[in-house]
Write an enzyme that holds these catalytic residues in place. Structure first.
Site, PDB file in Angstrom:
ATOM      1  N   LEU A   1      39.548  -4.129 115.373  1.00 54.82           N
ATOM      2  CA  LEU A   1      39.364  -5.515 114.949  1.00 54.82           C
ATOM      3  C   LEU A   1      37.889  -5.874 114.830  1.00 54.82           C
ATOM      4  O   LEU A   1      37.547  -6.970 114.401  1.00 54.82           O
ATOM      5  CB  LEU A   1      40.067  -6.458 115.925  1.00 54.82           C
ATOM      6  N   ARG A   2      37.023  -4.938 115.260  1.00 58.00           N
ATOM      7  CA  ARG A   2      35.569  -5.031 115.105  1.00 58.00           C
ATOM      8  C   ARG A   2      34.919  -6.088 115.985  1.00 58.00           C
ATOM      9  O   ARG A   2      33.692  -6.212 115.985  1.00 58.00           O
ATOM     10  CB  ARG A   2      35.183  -5.290 113.644  1.00 58.00           C
TER      11      ARG A   2
ATOM     12  N   HIS B   1      42.512  11.960 121.244  1.00 61.34           N
ATOM     13  CA  HIS B   1      42.316  12.408 119.865  1.00 61.34           C
ATOM     14  C   HIS B   1      41.988  13.896 119.928  1.00 61.34           C
ATOM     15  O   HIS B   1      40.944  14.269 120.480  1.00 61.34           O
ATOM     16  CB  HIS B   1      41.172  11.644 119.197  1.00 61.34           C
TER      17      HIS B   1
ATOM     18  N   ASP C   1      45.996   2.732 111.752  1.00 61.48           N
ATOM     19  CA  ASP C   1      44.634   3.199 112.004  1.00 61.48           C
ATOM     20  C   ASP C   1      43.658   2.329 111.206  1.00 61.48           C
ATOM     21  O   ASP C   1      42.757   2.829 110.521  1.00 61.48           O
ATOM     22  CB  ASP C   1      44.466   4.678 111.646  1.00 61.48           C
TER      23      ASP C   1
ATOM     24  N   HIS D   1      35.837  -2.227 106.806  1.00 56.77           N
ATOM     25  CA  HIS D   1      34.388  -2.132 106.633  1.00 56.77           C
ATOM     26  C   HIS D   1      33.914  -3.126 105.590  1.00 56.77           C
ATOM     27  O   HIS D   1      34.662  -3.514 104.679  1.00 56.77           O
ATOM     28  CB  HIS D   1      33.987  -0.727 106.175  1.00 56.77           C
TER      29      HIS D   1
END
Length: 427
Positions: free
Chosen positions: A64-65, A180, A306, A310
């Site tokens: 969500l930045r 990951h 995912d 940007h």
């Protein structure tokens, strides 16, 4: 508010429900399916004729930045986009700025999500302090603060010994470790799958072995420590086979895949299309087919977005220098439904992979329309055909390779705790 959804085809895979009937909501909870509760008077009615009513979607991975990168997006903007996509619960990885390695960051995210009011947001805590892979985080405090698991995101661990100690600590707290599978030495700062496309374009490459080598090592530690482990964003057929074997041997593991890995391959990079710069990278067509088969064989537990939004400048550079990731919340359901359209999955199986199965990974009471559960509901029109346009995304991130794709099935309403938080036709 007492709310009634009428005439919809209700599909709830968690309860093996699939039939046309009414759904009744009282005080934000599912009160009844099919039969009106005694004395029930609807304050609002939604006609779902010719539509499908499912639990609100649960997304295992959405960046969500916020905090730290509000120039890209915010919790408010992205949870609004999630609501428009039928997503009512999402999980935020710990690689925010600052890193989610204390209860303060968890509380901040929860407060911002509650203020926005569009979606339930849960956080993964950092596996190591500041994600540096050197010193263990305070997992007991993170769990008390509300994290639903721990992860080092895409950051490397300092050593396998540190990872072992982290797994042992997580196991002692009953926390799921989200890993990951990336061997960072083999990845060597690559940006594309090691194959003929990367060779032709002269791009630094990441071999499939970077995933499988790391996964093999991590599975050995899972067996040693007995910790519940979830493997994030598998991208190779061989990795899926390894997880299948581990599950058959009784290891407490699960895995997910992001939706774009089921539709895009290394070929889509084309002539340096940075919108297809992802991490892990897009793999081969054989990997794509193998991963689709793994969904059908119940090897993979969830499809996630995912989501990595940007600003435009992040994708305007030579391919290796662009930031990886796709703005993906609003394509999660359309791409999942396309798997049904292409006969890779039955409808109930597809819905399960974006509702109660990811909820079970997070150990949340979500992704179901069970009586007494929160009324988180998605209603969509399965016959609505539409063209996906990046410019129409509600997410502030417009970085998607699916611009111009045609989909069938679109969300008309999303309910969160019985409140309508998205209405495609509010007039």
């Amino acid at each position: 508010m007492n709310l009634q959804i009428t005439n919809g085809r209700i599909i709830d895979p968690a309860n093996n429900t699939d039939r046309i009937m009414d759904l009744f909501i009282i005080d934000g909870k599912i009160a009844s399916l099919g039969t009106s509760p005694a004395g029930f008077i609807a304050e609002r009615t939604l006609d779902a004729s010719n539509q499908i009513v499912i639990p609100g979607l649960v997304d295992l991975a959405a960046r969500l930045r916020e905090p730290g990168q509000e120039h890209k997006t915010t919790i408010a903007s992205e949870t609004r986009a999630a609501a428009a996509a039928g997503i009512t619960t999402l999980c935020c990885p710990p690689d925010t700025q600052p890193v989610i390695d204390s209860p303060a960051e968890i509380k901040f995210i929860q407060q911002r999500a509650e203020k926005a009011g569009f979606c339930h947001v849960y956080s993964l805590g950092a596996l190591t302090a500041d994600l540096r892979g050197e010193r263990l985080s305070e997992m007991a405090a993170l769990k008390k603060g509300g994290c639903v698991g721990v992860s080092n995101a895409l950051h490397p661990m300092g050593s396998t010994l540190i990872l072992r100690r982290a797994m042992e600590y997580a196991a002692s707290q009953g926390l799921t470790v989200f890993l990951h599978p990336i061997d960072h030495a083999l990845s060597n700062h690559g940006c594309a799958h090691e194959g003929r496309i990367a060779t032709r374009l002269g791009l630094p490459a990441i071999p499939a072995a970077a995933e499988t080598a790391a996964l093999g090592q991590q599975l050995a530690l899972v067996e040693l420590c007995g910790v519940r482990t979830h493997f994030c964003r598998l991208s190779t057929e061989q990795a899926a086979k390894m997880v299948a074997r581990a599950r058959a041997e009784g290891l407490p593991v699960s895995a997910d895949i992001c939706a774009h890995q089921l539709f895009l391959t290394e070929m889509d990079i084309g002539d340096f299309n940075s919108l297809c710069h992802t991490m892990p990278p897009l793999r081969t067509h054989n990997d794509l087919e193998g991963l689709r088969s793994s969904l059908d064989n119940e090897v993979l537990h969830a499809i996630c977005s995912d989501h990595q939004p940007h600003e435009l400048e992040a994708k305007r550079a030579p391919f290796p220098e662009t930031e990886p990731g796709i703005s993906a919340l609003e394509t999660l359901l359309p791409l999942t439904l396309r798997l049904v359209e292409q006969e890779d999955l039955e409808l109930s199986e597809a819905i399960a992979l974006v509702t109660y199965k990811p909820a079970s990974v997070l150990q949340l009471d979500a992704g179901t329309l069970s009586i007494g559960c929160p009324a988180d509901v998605c209603i969509y029109d399965p016959e609505f055909s539409w063209e996906f346009k990046a410019e129409n995304l509600l997410s502030r991130g417009k970085n998607t390779p699916f611009d111009g794709w045609h989909f069938r099935g679109r969300v008309s309403h999303t309910l969160l705790d019985g409140r309508v938080v998205y209405d495609a036709n509010p007039g």
